[in-house]
Every structure is written in structure tokens, then in C-alpha cells.
Enzyme design. Structure first.
Site, PDB file in Angstrom:
ATOM      1  N   SER A 452       0.853  -1.193   0.000  1.00 40.28           N
ATOM      2  CA  SER A 452       0.000   0.000   0.000  1.00 40.28           C
ATOM      3  C   SER A 452       0.883   1.236   0.000  1.00 40.28           C
ATOM      4  O   SER A 452       2.067   1.172   0.380  1.00 40.28           O
ATOM      5  CB  SER A 452      -0.897   0.001   1.246  1.00 40.28           C
ATOM      6  OG  SER A 452      -1.490   1.265   1.456  1.00 40.28           O
ATOM      7  N   TYR A 465      -1.333  -0.844  10.434  1.00 45.63           N
ATOM      8  CA  TYR A 465      -1.482  -1.042   8.992  1.00 45.63           C
ATOM      9  C   TYR A 465      -0.221  -0.603   8.248  1.00 45.63           C
ATOM     10  O   TYR A 465       0.325  -1.343   7.408  1.00 45.63           O
ATOM     11  CB  TYR A 465      -2.691  -0.251   8.501  1.00 45.63           C
ATOM     12  CG  TYR A 465      -3.028  -0.500   7.045  1.00 45.63           C
ATOM     13  CD1 TYR A 465      -3.652  -1.669   6.647  1.00 45.63           C
ATOM     14  CD2 TYR A 465      -2.715   0.444   6.074  1.00 45.63           C
ATOM     15  CE1 TYR A 465      -3.969  -1.904   5.319  1.00 45.63           C
ATOM     16  CE2 TYR A 465      -3.016   0.229   4.731  1.00 45.63           C
ATOM     17  CZ  TYR A 465      -3.651  -0.949   4.368  1.00 45.63           C
ATOM     18  OH  TYR A 465      -3.958  -1.174   3.044  1.00 45.63           O
TER      19      TYR A 465
END
Length: 583
Positions: A452, A465
Site C-alpha cells: 500500500s 497497517y
């Protein structure tokens, strides 16, 4: 047990060796140039555990007679030698045939014409095209005015420089007479990655007289080719690093072989010496399939489908985790359209099966599997199943992931365990298990790890995350360096904001269930408004990543911006990290 026999065909005496029990299904192995039957020893010994294996020194090689006349090496006489061998040792019995290099070139004659066509049950060809087929291919490439056709032709002509050299009546034999035979083991070790090549006592003879094979057959076959359809199923093994026989020579082989199976191996020309275990396994699997009347799933995957063979991922097995939705589902459909077969992996079995059904509507093969990617045991079972049933993975997309919001102090130990188990350990398991499988299978491959933009963007409210995605990026960089020598690509794909439904599954550390759902709804609305990239866009970029092998692929403006800030303005990136920008 290895036994020696002598077979006479006219003026030629052939040295024949057998391995194993003569009552078992027979397989005949024919060697190439400048070898003799010993090039097959390691393969034959493995096959002999289940089959009766026959190998022989072709005329001019080993302990067989070496005629001096060029005409004595013409293709019909070579075919007659094969017939004499099988008529003597297995009279009237059907048999399976495998050839390497010139052993393959010459046995195409028997596979496509003559009395043995009724007895040959299967044929495995390695680095040895039918010269008649090559003659037609040369005509097609010469008449085709496209640049790609000319490039393929030029590439093969450069690789085949030795063919012209072997037409010379004195120089080529003289090279073997003057020391090339002593240098040959070193050549095999350094150029062909053959471990500890054993000196061949008849190497000088094998090289000197075997040159006649080229002089006796190439001109007539290439200039006046005949139509030669195969009489049996054919397994084509293509070494991807073959320095002499390019894969372009086989691109139209399906015209001549109605039932063709192709398997690529990441190896050089002399695969019977460098990879005997793999070659024996493939020959045995093929013979078993023909004998049983039912091919293994792995062989069915390898079957050439002419209508799909032009697709970039034809016959490639692709494993995609998180395939039940989002990037995973979009990638499954995109890869299927490119010719791949897809293993759809997801923790949600119904979602995985739905994706598999969508893939099947595109005409591709698909399998659904419920797997918790964070479980080492579950991932081991998946990798073993893919290896056993499908012959191993060619492409792996480690895409499964979950979202989590919250600072380092708010994220509990259980929350850290949860996100690292899926987002990091799931990628570690997929990369390690399938990476080892690709190395063992010796045919290259590609691993794509989906991270990501958060991998480059610190954020006080995305600690778990961002940490997991940054770790995935570094894992990929390390693995890329490790697997490069095996021709296995490893890439990281980092999308920015994409509306995939992940927001509805994001965990908000330290909040009540009601507060979490409120945050999820706001995040989903933000994704829907702000995203300029779709899951299909990401799938397209993943496909291009597999085809071009970059180390890092950034998808979307947010990904590019965060990467630039992290490299050239890290101070700004750290200032942004202090803001609470979660919904």
C-alpha cells in the site's frame, strides 16, 4: 540393473543398454550430439524403478559402429536403427519414446512416418525439433514481412551458428581430434551448469563422427520439407536458457501435433545431465497418463490450446490470495483473460467460489480454496496441493489483507497479532512456500506482494497497517535479491486510495462496536468520493508488473505522492504523520 546388448542393422552394430525389468512398460531413450547413451544414465536409473528402459549408442557414437560415409547418417537409416533395437529387445510390443537434441531430431522421423508409428504410444521431445517442421517454419518467417518474424529468424540463425560450421568437412572433426574432447566436461560445467560432468571415454569419437548427422540431413530437410503429423501424444520440454534451440522453433508445433503438452524448465540445453530428476519425473508422469488414458491435472494444465497459446500467460498457474473481492477478484479475472488458470484463495469460501465461477465464464480453469493465510499449516496444505495437483505455481499474488486504524499505544497485543498475522505473515507464508516451490520446479516464476502507499507514509492513526505494509515492501526487496538467480521475479505493488470494500472490514482499535461502524461508514464514503483508481486499474497494473518485472509498482496519485515525499521530503512526510486524518 544395467545390461548390455548388441543389435545388428546391416553393416552397423549398435551398442544397447537396458535398465530394469523387461516385463514392465518399455521406454526408449535416444541421445543427441556429441553424446552417447550415458547422457541418459541418471534419468534412466530413476525411470527404471517403474519402467523397462532402453538406451543405445546411435551410429557413430559410443561403442556402436561409426560409418565414415556421410550418406550412412541419413535420417531413414537412423530410423531403421531404432526399429532394429526395438524389434530385437521388445519385438512387436508398443513402447514410449524420448529424445534429446539429435536424438529427438532423428526420432521425429519414426514418430511421423514408417512402421513404428503403430507402436509408439507417446513421445517426449527435448531440444530437438523435427527438421521438416523447421523447414516450414523458416518459410513462414522468411515470407512474413513483420519485424517480429525477422527478429525471431535472426535470433535462431545466430543460435545455430554451429550448423554451418559442421558442414565443413575437415575443421569440425579436427577440433575434436585436437583437444576439444578434453575440454568438453569443463564446458558442460561452466556453460550448462552440469555439476561434476564425468569425462566420456568415447568423446572424441562421438564428436568427430556425429558431425555427419548435420552434413547428411540439414540441406535436404530444410529445403524440401515434408508434411509430418505426429502419430501419438507429444510432450515438449523446452529449456528456457537453451543456447542452441530457441523456443520460437516450437511456436507452430501444434499444427503437426494434435495432442501436444508443453513444459518449460529454467535450464540450459543439457537438461538430462543438469536436471535428471525433473526430466525423469515428467517423462514418467506423461507415460503414466498415456497408459492410464487419463492425464494428471498438471499435464492438462500443460496441454497446448492453439486458440489460447498466443496469450501472454497461457498454461500459467496463478495463485491469488484475497481473491474473494477487491483487487484479488479483479486480478483473477484479468489474469484469466490473459490465459492463466487461477487458484482463488480466500478466508470466505463462498466469495472464493464466486470468483472461481466468474473466471470459468471466461473459459479459463479455476479452483476455489478456503485458507487462512496467516496459518502456516493452512498455507502449507495449499502449496502442497498446488504442487501435487497442478504441477506448482507460476505466479503468486499475495493480496489478502485487512485494515486497522489506531495509534501504537491504542493498538492492543491482540490487534497487533491480528493485523500482522494476515498482512505480514500471510505474505511471508505465501512468498516462502511458493518461492521454494518455484525454485524446486526449475521453471522461473513471479511473486507479487500487494502492499500500500501506507508503506511510505507514517501516520499516527495507522500504526499497525502502515507497519505491516512497510514490512511487506522490505520483505519483497530482500526476496527479490534472493530469487533473482533462479529467474523468479518479486515485485511490490502499492495502490493508493481505492474503493474495494476494505473500509467496511477495518478494525478501529480502542473503540466500541458502534463507534467502529460509524468510522467505517465515514471511511467508505471518503473512499468512494476520493478514489480515482478502481480495482480493475490495480489488476491491470499487477498484470503488467508480472509481464515486465519491476521491483515496485505505484498505483494512483496518492501512492506516487507519498513515495516522493518519503524520498525527497521526509520532514514533510513526518509533519503529515502527526495529523489525525482518519475519518
Amino acid at each position: 540393473m544395467k545390461q548390455s546388448h548388441q543389435v545388428v542393422n546391416g553393416p552397423v552394430r549398435l551398442n544397447v543398454v537396458t535398465y530394469g525389468d523387461a516385463r514392465k512398460v518399455p521406454i526408449v531413450l535416444v541421445h543427441g550430439y556429441p553424446d552417447n547413451h550415458t547422457v541418459w544414465d541418471a534419468v534412466a536409473q530413476r525411470l527404471a524403478q517403474k519402467y523397462f528402459v532402453i538406451a543405445y549408442d546411435v551410429r557413430g557414437a559410443g561403442e556402436s559402429t561409426a560409418p565414415t560415409e556421410v550418406a550412412a547418417y541419413r535420417m531413414p537409416l537412423l530410423a531403421a536403427d531404432l526399429k532394429a533395437v526395438v524389434d530385437s529387445l521388445i519385438p512387436e510390443r508398443p513402447f514410449h519414446l524420448a529424445g534429446h537434441d539429435w536424438g529427438s531430431i532423428q526420432t521425429w522421423e519414426s514418430v511421423t512416418s514408417g512402421e513404428l508409428t503403430a507402436r509408439i504410444r507417446s513421445y517426449t521431445t527435448i531440444s530437438g525439433p523435427c527438421l521438416d517442421h523447421v523447414g516450414y517454419w523458416l518459410r513462414e518467417q522468411t515470407l512474413n514481412g513483420s519485424a517480429s518474424a525477422k527478429l525471431k529468424l535472426a535470433s535462431q540463425l545466430l543460435s545455430s551458428w554451429y550448423v554451418a560450421f559442421f558442414q565443413l568437412p575437415v575443421l569440425a572433426p579436427a577440433a575434436w581430434q585436437n583437444g576439444l574432447d578434453k575440454l568438453w566436461p569443463s564446458y558442460l560445467e561452466r556453460r550448462e551448469q552440469v555439476a561434476e560432468a564425468v569425462p566420456n571415454p568415447s568423446q572424441r569419437k562421438d564428436g568427430r563422427y556425429g558431425v555427419q548427422l548435420y552434413r547428411a540431413n540439414f540441406r535436404s530437410k530444410l529445403l524440401r520439407p515434408q508434411q509430418r503429423p505426429a502419430c501419438c501424444p507429444v510432450q515438449l520440454i523446452v529449456p528456457s536458457r537453451d543456447n542452441y534451440v530457441g523456443p520460437q522453433l516450437f511456436e507452430r508445433l501444434h499444427q503437426w501435433v494434435p495432442e501436444l503438452y508443453r513444459r518449460d524448465i529454467n535450464a540450459g540445453h543439457w537438461v538430462p545431465l543438469s536436471h535428471p530428476e525433473q526430466i525423469a519425473s515428467w517423462i514418467g508422469e506423461f507415460v503414466t497418463g498415456v497408459e492410464n488414458g487419463r492425464m494428471s491435472t498438471a499435464l492438462e494444465q500443460a496441454r497446448v490450446q492453439p486458440e489460447q497459446d498466443h496469450l501472454p500467460l497461457a498454461r500459467k498457474v496463478t495463485v491469488i490470495t484475497g481473491a474473494g473481492s477487491g483487487f484479488g477478484r479483479a486480478s483473477a479475472l484479468r489474469f484469466a483473460a490473459a490465459g492463466a488458470s487461477v487458484v482463488c484463495v480466500d478466508i470466505d469460501e463462498a466469495a472464493a467460489e464466486e470468483t472461481a465461477n466468474l473466471v470459468r465464464t471466461l473459459g479459463a480453469q479455476a479452483w476455489a480454496s478456503k485458507v487462512d493465510v496467516g496459518s502456516a499449516t493452512a498455507m502449507q496444505r495449499l502449496a502442497k496441493w498446488v504442487g501435487r495437483e497442478l504441477g506448482g505455481a507460476d505466479i503468486v499474488i499475495n493480496n489478502a489483507g485487512i485494515g486497522m486504524a489506531g495509534g501504537v499505544l491504542e493498538t492492543s497485543t491482540a490487534d497487533w497479532d491480528r493485523i500482522l498475522k494476515v498482512n505480514l505473515w500471510g505474505v511471508i507464508h505465501g512468498s516462502r512456500l511458493f518461492g521454494q516451490q518455484m525454485v524446486d520446479n526449475q521453471r522461473g516464476g513471479h511473486i507479487v506482494n500487494v502492499a500500500s502507499a501506507a508503506a511510505f507514509a507514517p501516520n499516527r492513526k495507522l500504526a499497525g497497517y502502515s507497519t505491516s505494509k512497510a514490512a511487506v515492501y522490505m520483505l519483497s526487496e530482500c526476496l527479490r535479491a534472493e530469487l533473482d538467480e533462479h529467474d523468479i521475479g518479486v515485485s511490490t505493488v502499492c495502490p493508493g486510495f481505492v474503493a474495494t470494500g476494505i473500509a467496511q472490514n477495518t478494525v478501529y482499535a480502542g473503540l466500541s462496536e458502534e463507534e467502529e461502524q460509524h468510522k467505517r461508514n465515514k471511511a467508505e464514503a471518503l473512499y468512494q468520493r476520493g478514489s480515482v483508481v478502481t480495482a480493475d486499474d490495480v489488476a491491470d497494473r499487477i498484470l503488467q508488473t508480472v509481464l515486465t518485472n519491476p521491483a515496485l509498482t505505484l498505483v494512483g496519485p496518492e501512492a506516487r505522492a507519498t513515495r516522493l515525499l518519503s524520498r525527497f521530503a521526509p520532514g514533510v512526510s513526518r509533519l503529515v504523520a502527526k495529523l489525525d486524518i482518519t475519518p
